[in-house]
Design an enzyme around this catalytic site. Structure first.
Site, PDB file in Angstrom:
ATOM      1  N   ASP A  93       8.379   8.224   3.681  1.00 22.21           N
ATOM      2  CA  ASP A  93       7.963   6.828   3.805  1.00 22.21           C
ATOM      3  C   ASP A  93       6.997   6.410   2.692  1.00 22.21           C
ATOM      4  O   ASP A  93       7.081   5.306   2.170  1.00 22.21           O
ATOM      5  CB  ASP A  93       7.266   6.677   5.173  1.00 22.21           C
ATOM      6  N   TRP A 152      -0.283   0.738   4.027  1.00 23.77           N
ATOM      7  CA  TRP A 152       0.815   1.683   3.811  1.00 23.77           C
ATOM      8  C   TRP A 152       0.384   3.050   3.305  1.00 23.77           C
ATOM      9  O   TRP A 152       1.231   3.917   3.112  1.00 23.77           O
ATOM     10  CB  TRP A 152       1.850   1.104   2.834  1.00 23.77           C
ATOM     11  N   ASN A 153      -0.902   3.253   3.071  1.00 24.34           N
ATOM     12  CA  ASN A 153      -1.252   4.517   2.406  1.00 24.34           C
ATOM     13  C   ASN A 153      -1.371   5.708   3.366  1.00 24.34           C
ATOM     14  O   ASN A 153      -1.050   6.833   2.978  1.00 24.34           O
ATOM     15  CB  ASN A 153      -2.510   4.348   1.555  1.00 24.34           C
ATOM     16  N   LYS A 176       1.213  -3.032  14.476  1.00 23.23           N
ATOM     17  CA  LYS A 176       2.190  -3.411  13.444  1.00 23.23           C
ATOM     18  C   LYS A 176       1.898  -2.599  12.190  1.00 23.23           C
ATOM     19  O   LYS A 176       0.894  -2.809  11.520  1.00 23.23           O
ATOM     20  CB  LYS A 176       2.084  -4.905  13.099  1.00 23.23           C
ATOM     21  N   PRO A 177       2.786  -1.653  11.863  1.00 23.34           N
ATOM     22  CA  PRO A 177       2.578  -0.912  10.617  1.00 23.34           C
ATOM     23  C   PRO A 177       2.833  -1.820   9.417  1.00 23.34           C
ATOM     24  O   PRO A 177       3.376  -2.906   9.560  1.00 23.34           O
ATOM     25  CB  PRO A 177       3.636   0.191  10.669  1.00 23.34           C
ATOM     26  N   SER A 229      -6.141  -5.149   2.631  1.00 24.40           N
ATOM     27  CA  SER A 229      -6.908  -5.604   1.466  1.00 24.40           C
ATOM     28  C   SER A 229      -7.928  -6.670   1.876  1.00 24.40           C
ATOM     29  O   SER A 229      -7.839  -7.257   2.960  1.00 24.40           O
ATOM     30  CB  SER A 229      -5.948  -6.178   0.432  1.00 24.40           C
ATOM     31  N   LEU A 244     -12.490 -16.409  18.926  1.00 28.26           N
ATOM     32  CA  LEU A 244     -13.662 -15.521  19.071  1.00 28.26           C
ATOM     33  C   LEU A 244     -13.254 -14.099  19.473  1.00 28.26           C
ATOM     34  O   LEU A 244     -13.865 -13.467  20.324  1.00 28.26           O
ATOM     35  CB  LEU A 244     -14.654 -16.087  20.075  1.00 28.26           C
ATOM     36  N   GLU A 250     -11.081  -2.869   8.131  1.00 25.22           N
ATOM     37  CA  GLU A 250     -11.182  -1.742   7.186  1.00 25.22           C
ATOM     38  C   GLU A 250     -10.494  -2.188   5.907  1.00 25.22           C
ATOM     39  O   GLU A 250      -9.264  -2.191   5.829  1.00 25.22           O
ATOM     40  CB  GLU A 250     -10.456  -0.518   7.772  1.00 25.22           C
ATOM     41  N   CYS A 284      -8.395   3.946  -0.081  1.00 28.70           N
ATOM     42  CA  CYS A 284      -9.306   2.795  -0.109  1.00 28.70           C
ATOM     43  C   CYS A 284     -10.703   3.159  -0.582  1.00 28.70           C
ATOM     44  O   CYS A 284     -11.358   2.380  -1.256  1.00 28.70           O
ATOM     45  CB  CYS A 284      -9.382   2.190   1.278  1.00 28.70           C
ATOM     46  N   GLU A 381     -10.144  -3.787  -7.421  1.00 25.45           N
ATOM     47  CA  GLU A 381      -9.492  -2.625  -6.815  1.00 25.45           C
ATOM     48  C   GLU A 381      -8.076  -2.490  -7.405  1.00 25.45           C
ATOM     49  O   GLU A 381      -7.288  -3.430  -7.376  1.00 25.45           O
ATOM     50  CB  GLU A 381      -9.385  -2.796  -5.292  1.00 25.45           C
ATOM     51  N   GLU A 458     -14.663   2.859  12.158  1.00 24.00           N
ATOM     52  CA  GLU A 458     -13.656   3.643  12.868  1.00 24.00           C
ATOM     53  C   GLU A 458     -14.181   5.053  13.049  1.00 24.00           C
ATOM     54  O   GLU A 458     -15.117   5.485  12.368  1.00 24.00           O
ATOM     55  CB  GLU A 458     -12.332   3.643  12.087  1.00 24.00           C
TER      56      GLU A 458
END
Ligand code: NAD
Length: 484
Positions: A93, A152-153, A176-177, A229, A244, A250, A284, A381, A458
């Site tokens: 993938d 996607w990374n 949702k990927p 991003s 709200l 991230e 990232c 970036e 996270e």
């Protein structure tokens, strides 16, 4: 090569397809071959997934933390047992070498499931004694339906880093990927079901930004956790604010890595390699602005170039390969565009700089020297294998320059002076800082950004804060005094 899943989506405990959704073609980045054809979720499927998550919530939240945790820990064990198959899906993938995915993707997802599975039974409130025998207590309640949206990374890791704390706290999730890497989250959903997760608690929907946007604004949604991003983060945060909703963001970075002349240079070079070329630079938190004290700059660059001879670019499924392609042709072109800009703006290309002469979307590991703070490659970036070396002369100067960015995801310092190491770490304005290391992200440790790089954290105990809210209950034990 094919990796066609049973269907595009996983809703309410089952695979489901709706051909009416716009096509998504899944490409193997190492060759450009088509791996799978999927479809975006239609509005009817978005509704079905949210309805399933909403319905499943109360029963899931009513289980004890021990019961919820047991399912998550069982799923962690199953992921470890299946690590090779999951790693192969991830490699197809994303194009990341199997050498990496075997140790950094499903294993990291399993760590999150195990960690939060273990914590689930400990999630509890507080009690307060108050005057007159009154008292109060808090409970930590789940938020409800959470939406996870991934980049996607690290598709498996991102799905698990979001699902594990959300589910441990008694929430349900629609995930949702990224449309670029749709495959692995489906297998995560299947494993969770096989581990005993009730239907509807974790659902996977495919789609591009529009599907993500429709999830974020749905009134049934209590929380949105995005990995992506900064521009996407701004849109999603704004859309979530309308209702709200709670958010975790991230986002991207342009992190500094500082190498003082007193550092162990080999260790610093290893840090720079990990922080710039692992996953072909698509990480990232990468330390892409490598500030090297002028007196050791030449020695550092020489050793770095020597070490880059160890790059084995090739078939990512071959375990000897340690360097893979960019995730997509589009990402490769973005990276090549930045390299052109670096040259045009006067940086010196010290290594690499070209598309590799082979099939697939490979870009050579690239090192620029003579980079100045105003150059585009030092400000934006890139999300690819482009390392910029910037010179500095003093600690005050380099701290000021390191922090002079709207981003604040990560930062690193290499030095053998213990006092300087902590002084610099204290001065960094970044969510995750490293001393004599780079890019490690064990589940025990909070991970996330400051400034434009994000909101919330996270992993670790901190994630529990972001997937629960406190309810306070005041208990009156005596008379109620009223003015009239
Ligand atoms: P992206 O922002 O293009 O997309 C991220 C996700 O958001 C995708 O699933 C996409 O479909 C979705 N999306 C796009 N527009 C949306 C909208 N309006 N509403 C809702 N969802 C929307 O990012 P990408 O190119 O997939 O990933 C690379 C970026 O992710 C880089 O900037 C990188 O730094 C960042 N990232 C951050 C972390 C972290 O933990 N901080 C980790 C990995 C990647």
């Amino acid at each position: 090569m094919r990796a066609q899943p049973k269907a595009s989506h996983f809703i309410d405990g089952a695979y489901i397809e709706d051909d009416a959704g716009a096509p998504i073609t899944c490409i193997y980045p190492a060759t450009g071959e088509t791996l799978a054809e999927l479809h975006e979720a239609t509005p009817a499927l978005v509704d079905k997934a949210l309805a399933a998550a909403k319905r499943a919530g109360p029963e899931w939240a009513a289980l004890s933390g021990t019961e919820r945790g047991r399912i998550l820990r069982r799923a962690a064990d199953m992921m470890r047992d299946e690590n090779r198959a999951l790693s192969e899906i991830e490699t197809l993938d994303t194009g990341k070498p199997l050498q990496e995915t075997l140790v950094a993707d499903a294993t990291s997802g399993a760590d999150a499931l195990e960690y939060f599975g273990g914590l689930a039974a400990t999630i509890a409130g507080e009690t307060f004694r108050l005057p007159g025998g009154d008292w109060a207590y808090t409970t930590r309640d789940p938020l409800g339906v959470c939406v996870g949206i991934g980049a996607w990374n690290y598709p498996t890791q991102i799905a698990c880093w979001k699902a594990a704390p959300a589910l441990a706290c008694g929430n349900t999730m629609v995930f949702k990927p990224s449309e670029t890497t749709p495959l692995s989250a489906l297998r995560v959903a299947e494993i969770l079901k096989e581990a005993g997760l009730p239907d509807g608690v974790f659902n996977v929907l495919q789609g591009r930004g529009g599907v993500g946007a429709s999830l974020v604004t749905d009134p049934r949604v209590a929380k949105v956790s995005l990995t992506g991003s900064v521009p996407t983060g701004q849109k999603v945060y704004a859309a979530a604010a309308e209702g709200l909703r709670h958010v975790t963001m991230e986002l991207g970075g342009k992190s500094p890595m500082i190498v003082f002349a007193d550092a162990d240079l080999d260790r610093a070079v290893s840090g720079a390699i990990l922080g710039n070329f692992y996953s072909s630079g698509q990480v990232c938190s990468n330390g892409t602005r490598v500030f090297v004290e002028r007196t050791c700059r030449d020695a550092f660059v020489d050793r770095l170039r020597e070490r880059l001879k160890g790059v084995v670019m090739g078939d990512p499924l071959d375990e000897a390969t340690n360097y893979g392609p960019m995730v997509s042709e589009a990402q490769m072109n973005i990276v090549l565009g930045y390299i052109e800009k670096g040259v045009a703006e006067g940086a010196t290309l010290a290594h690499g700089g070209r598309r590799a002469n082979r099939d697939g979307f490979f870009v050579e590991p690239t090192v620029f020297t003579g980079v100045t703070d105003d150059m585009t490659i030092a400000k934006e970036e890139i999300f690819g294998p482009v390392l910029s070396v910037l010179d500095f002369d003093s600690e005050d100067e380099v701290i000021r320059r390191a922090n002079d960015t709207p981003f604040g995801l990560a930062a690193g310092v290499f030095t053998d002076d213990i006092r300087r190491a902590h002084r610099v770490a204290a001065a960094f304005r970044a969510g995750t800082c490293y001393i004599n290391h780079y890019n490690a992200a064990p589940v025990e440790m909070p991970f996330g950004g400051s400034k434009m790089s994000g909101v919330g954290r996270e992993n670790s105990l901190a994630a529990i804060e972001h997937y629960t809210e406190r309810k306070t209950v005041y208990v009156g034990m005596g008379d109620v005094e009223a003015p009239f």
